[in-house]
Design an enzyme around this catalytic site. Sequence first.
Site, PDB file in Angstrom:
ATOM      1  CG  PHE A 141      -1.869   1.253   1.091  1.00 42.05           C
ATOM      2  CD1 PHE A 141      -3.009   1.214   0.307  1.00 42.05           C
ATOM      3  CD2 PHE A 141      -1.538   2.454   1.712  1.00 42.05           C
ATOM      4  CE1 PHE A 141      -3.818   2.336   0.146  1.00 42.05           C
ATOM      5  CE2 PHE A 141      -2.342   3.583   1.562  1.00 42.05           C
ATOM      6  CZ  PHE A 141      -3.483   3.521   0.772  1.00 42.05           C
ATOM      7  CG  ASP A 226       5.547   4.109   1.879  1.00 46.80           C
ATOM      8  OD1 ASP A 226       5.475   4.848   2.881  1.00 46.80           O
ATOM      9  OD2 ASP A 226       4.609   3.973   1.062  1.00 46.80           O
ATOM     10  CE  LYS A 255      -1.400   6.846   6.754  1.00 48.37           C
ATOM     11  NZ  LYS A 255      -0.972   5.790   5.847  1.00 48.37           N
TER      12      LYS A 255
HETATM   13  C1  LIG Z   1      -1.098   5.935   4.355  1.00 46.05           C
HETATM   14  C2  LIG Z   1       0.039   5.470   3.542  1.00 46.05           C
HETATM   15  C3  LIG Z   1       0.385   6.118   2.335  1.00 46.05           C
HETATM   16  C4  LIG Z   1      -0.449   7.218   1.718  1.00 46.05           C
HETATM   17  O1  LIG Z   1      -0.554   8.326   2.517  1.00 46.05           O
HETATM   18  P1  LIG Z   1      -1.740   9.398   2.226  1.00 46.05           P
HETATM   19  O2  LIG Z   1      -1.414  10.542   3.136  1.00 46.05           O
HETATM   20  O3  LIG Z   1      -3.021   8.722   2.576  1.00 46.05           O
HETATM   21  O4  LIG Z   1      -1.657   9.753   0.788  1.00 46.05           O
HETATM   22  C5  LIG Z   1       1.523   5.679   1.670  1.00 46.05           C
HETATM   23  N1  LIG Z   1       2.252   4.657   2.148  1.00 46.05           N
HETATM   24  C6  LIG Z   1       1.940   4.002   3.287  1.00 46.05           C
HETATM   25  C7  LIG Z   1       2.816   2.902   3.757  1.00 46.05           C
HETATM   26  C8  LIG Z   1       0.813   4.383   4.011  1.00 46.05           C
HETATM   27  O5  LIG Z   1       0.488   3.712   5.127  1.00 46.05           O
END
Ligand SMILES: *Cc1c(COP(=O)(O)O)cnc(C)c1O
Length: 399
Positions: A141, A226, A255
């Site tokens: 994700f 990520d 986040k």
């Molecule tokens: C939440 C998330 C994203 C995307 O972040 P948004 O602020 O919702 O665009 C990308 N990578 C990971 C691992 C995430 O948990």
Amino acid sequence: MLTSKDIIAKTEKYGARNYSPKEVVIEKASGAIAISPEGKQYFDMLSAYSALNLGHCHPEIVAAAKAQLDKVTLTSRAFHNSVLCEFYESLCNLTNKNMILPMNTGAEAVETAIKCARRWGNYIKGVKDGEQEIIVCGRNFHGRTSTIISFSTDNSARKGFGPYSCGFKIIPFGDIKALSAAINDNTVAFLVEPIQGEAGIIVPPEGYLKKVRGICTDNNILFIADEVQTGFARTGKMFACQHEEVEPDIYILGKALGGGIMPVSAVAADSSILGVFDNGSHGSTFGGNPLAAAIAVKTIEILVKGDYAAQAEEKGKYFMDKLRAIINDDIKEIRGKGLLIGVEFKSSAAPYVKKLIEGGVLAKDTNRQTIRFAPPLIITYAQLDAACVIIAEAFSGKN
Ligand SMILES: *Cc1c(COP(=O)(O)O)cnc(C)c1O
């Protein structure tokens, strides 16, 4: 005053249906506690998917935001502002990198890292433009943009959204042999979550990240971590890669960086990599705005000062032990690191989530059979104890 029922009805009347929220309305919140319009109190064990690592409305972050609100909030990047340099410096110190590119949402930071890797591949590695390949993992994700969903393996995130972007190769997560086998002369990067969040808190085999680091170095490809969900002390280290003492070439952050107040994301890397962006090649009107920068600086300061990585580690162990003491044949596995914990059931997790919410614990199922517990790192032991009573009750016996 609108009741929760009225609010939900009105929301559903006008809102696009790209989400299906649980039947809870949060009107106000503080720390680890969220409160409905009717005054029902909940322990927030989701923390807005780890965006609330320091809890709701942290008083010091709110104060920093208010102070900045009275000065200047938006300059665009057409001009300098007086706070962005402080944000750069503190995030460089935290990540041990020497360059930062600020954006807003996590998906934008992922897009930034993809563009960076492709341009690095072309400019520095010498891969022909248009031939660059990025390796990603199944069940990843990384966000919701059209490029990112092009390499998702989740059908509900992809279906009907073609044509898809090319240049991505998907391999199984945690499989080091598959990574080696997927690399060719056009490979520019490996993009991976150190712990897969949305897939259901999937922790890779021990030593995986270390081997990834070695393979990426040996093959001159960028290791992109990520850490949007795992970063900022969530898993018991400031960044989850540190569990294996590895440094990725590129950190993608988001986040929790926004202190639970506003979207703040960034890519951190060395100038030998991030330096491929020159004037006009990339940007964002709101990226690096002074309000966001002030909030991020304060958030990082608090995370470091309070040693929240150690707190997440200790509280996570304590919480995990309590979860493991719950006896239910329907529980398949309890896993995670620090305060990022998944409880996987043999059947659907939805009925358990319903019971949790009725009992006063906010949590959500991810990937159908797993419940993610990711309370704010500031949660107290007394609050954890109280929440665990509700969780034990909700998980006891069959549905
Ligand atoms: C939440 C998330 C994203 C995307 O972040 P948004 O602020 O919702 O665009 C990308 N990578 C990971 C691992 C995430 O948990």
